[in-house]
Design a protein around this motif. Sequence first.
Motif, short mmCIF file in Angstrom:
data_model
loop_
_atom_site.label_atom_id
_atom_site.label_comp_id
_atom_site.label_asym_id
_atom_site.label_seq_id
_atom_site.Cartn_x
_atom_site.Cartn_y
_atom_site.Cartn_z
N TYR A 1 90.37 64.66 30.86
CA TYR A 1 90.88 64.94 29.67
C TYR A 1 92.54 65.17 29.63
O TYR A 1 92.90 64.65 28.49
CB TYR A 1 90.63 66.57 29.29
CG TYR A 1 91.08 67.19 28.19
CD1 TYR A 1 90.43 66.91 26.85
CD2 TYR A 1 92.25 67.94 28.07
CE1 TYR A 1 90.97 67.17 25.54
CE2 TYR A 1 92.76 68.40 27.10
CZ TYR A 1 92.18 68.05 25.66
OH TYR A 1 92.56 68.71 24.33
N LEU A 2 93.32 65.63 30.65
CA LEU A 2 94.66 65.73 30.62
C LEU A 2 95.30 64.12 30.56
O LEU A 2 96.61 63.96 29.99
CB LEU A 2 95.04 66.32 31.82
CG LEU A 2 94.93 68.00 31.67
CD1 LEU A 2 95.17 68.42 33.28
CD2 LEU A 2 95.57 68.38 30.72
N LEU A 3 94.67 63.24 31.30
CA LEU A 3 95.27 62.00 31.45
C LEU A 3 94.68 60.96 30.37
O LEU A 3 94.84 59.72 30.68
CB LEU A 3 95.15 61.53 32.72
CG LEU A 3 95.78 62.44 33.92
CD1 LEU A 3 95.59 62.17 35.25
CD2 LEU A 3 97.20 62.49 33.79
N ARG A 4 93.91 61.38 29.61
CA ARG A 4 93.10 60.45 28.44
C ARG A 4 94.24 59.42 27.87
O ARG A 4 93.47 58.15 27.65
CB ARG A 4 92.38 61.14 27.54
CG ARG A 4 93.02 62.04 26.61
CD ARG A 4 92.16 62.90 25.85
NE ARG A 4 93.15 63.57 24.90
CZ ARG A 4 93.71 64.94 25.13
NH1 ARG A 4 93.87 65.11 26.48
NH2 ARG A 4 94.40 65.39 24.28
N ASP A 5 95.12 59.70 27.64
CA ASP A 5 96.14 59.03 26.80
C ASP A 5 97.44 58.26 27.66
O ASP A 5 98.22 57.91 27.19
CB ASP A 5 96.78 59.71 25.77
CG ASP A 5 95.79 60.12 24.57
OD1 ASP A 5 94.81 59.25 24.54
OD2 ASP A 5 95.83 61.18 24.04
N VAL A 6 97.23 58.38 28.91
CA VAL A 6 98.22 58.08 29.76
C VAL A 6 97.88 56.57 30.48
O VAL A 6 96.73 56.37 30.89
CB VAL A 6 98.48 58.98 30.88
CG1 VAL A 6 99.55 58.61 32.20
CG2 VAL A 6 98.83 60.39 30.58
N SER A 7 98.98 55.66 30.57
CA SER A 7 98.82 54.51 31.12
C SER A 7 98.12 54.36 32.60
O SER A 7 98.67 55.34 33.22
CB SER A 7 100.01 53.64 31.11
OG SER A 7 100.85 53.75 31.94
N VAL A 8 97.63 53.28 33.12
CA VAL A 8 97.21 53.56 34.53
C VAL A 8 98.58 53.47 35.42
O VAL A 8 98.40 54.19 36.38
CB VAL A 8 96.50 52.12 34.85
CG1 VAL A 8 96.19 52.07 36.48
CG2 VAL A 8 95.06 52.37 34.05
N GLU A 9 99.53 52.76 34.95
CA GLU A 9 100.79 52.79 35.90
C GLU A 9 101.31 53.98 35.80
O GLU A 9 101.78 54.44 37.05
CB GLU A 9 101.66 51.50 34.99
CG GLU A 9 101.51 50.31 35.09
CD GLU A 9 100.39 49.79 33.98
OE1 GLU A 9 100.20 50.81 32.98
OE2 GLU A 9 99.94 48.82 34.36
N ASP A 10 101.33 54.78 34.63
CA ASP A 10 102.01 56.09 34.82
C ASP A 10 101.07 57.05 35.64
O ASP A 10 101.43 58.05 36.23
CB ASP A 10 102.04 56.65 33.34
CG ASP A 10 103.06 55.93 32.47
OD1 ASP A 10 104.35 55.45 33.49
OD2 ASP A 10 103.27 56.05 31.46
#
Length: 157
Positions: A111-120
């Motif tokens: 949920y927390l990382l749903r909009d974060v890129s794989v690299e980030d």
Amino acid sequence: MIADIRIRSDGNSQFLCQLDLMRFSEEQVRERMFERGISDDTFFICGFTDWEIDNQMSLKEAYQLKRCIVEVYDGDEYLVIYQLKKGASLLQIFSNYYRFVSRDELVTMQYLLRDVSVEDIVKYFFATESWVNALNNYVLQGVLLNTPKGFYVSVTV
């Protein structure tokens, strides 16, 4: 929400009564104070017996907590009690609210990382060095509450 009520006078305080703030409105309590000749500046709440919390506050602040429970958390006092026991200030409680995410760490991190890129995400996990540190980082930032009932995410009011 059983409040321990005390009265200040001459530099001392004395126990007045216990009062269930959920049963009475602030106006009803103030009317009763007026009838008994108790001024607002001498009247204070020193804790809540049913919550096992000692926390001094004004009548107005206590009723703000009640409004938070009733209006923000739909009558569920759990998060307010949890935050008070963890030492959160009344300002923190009033200016943030939390929504349940999950009991599961994996679901919570997704949920927390749903909009974060794989690299980030890779950089984040590398910087935090472990899954536990990554999750705890969100807790330390105040983004997450890790409670016995599960994880709650902060939602900006």
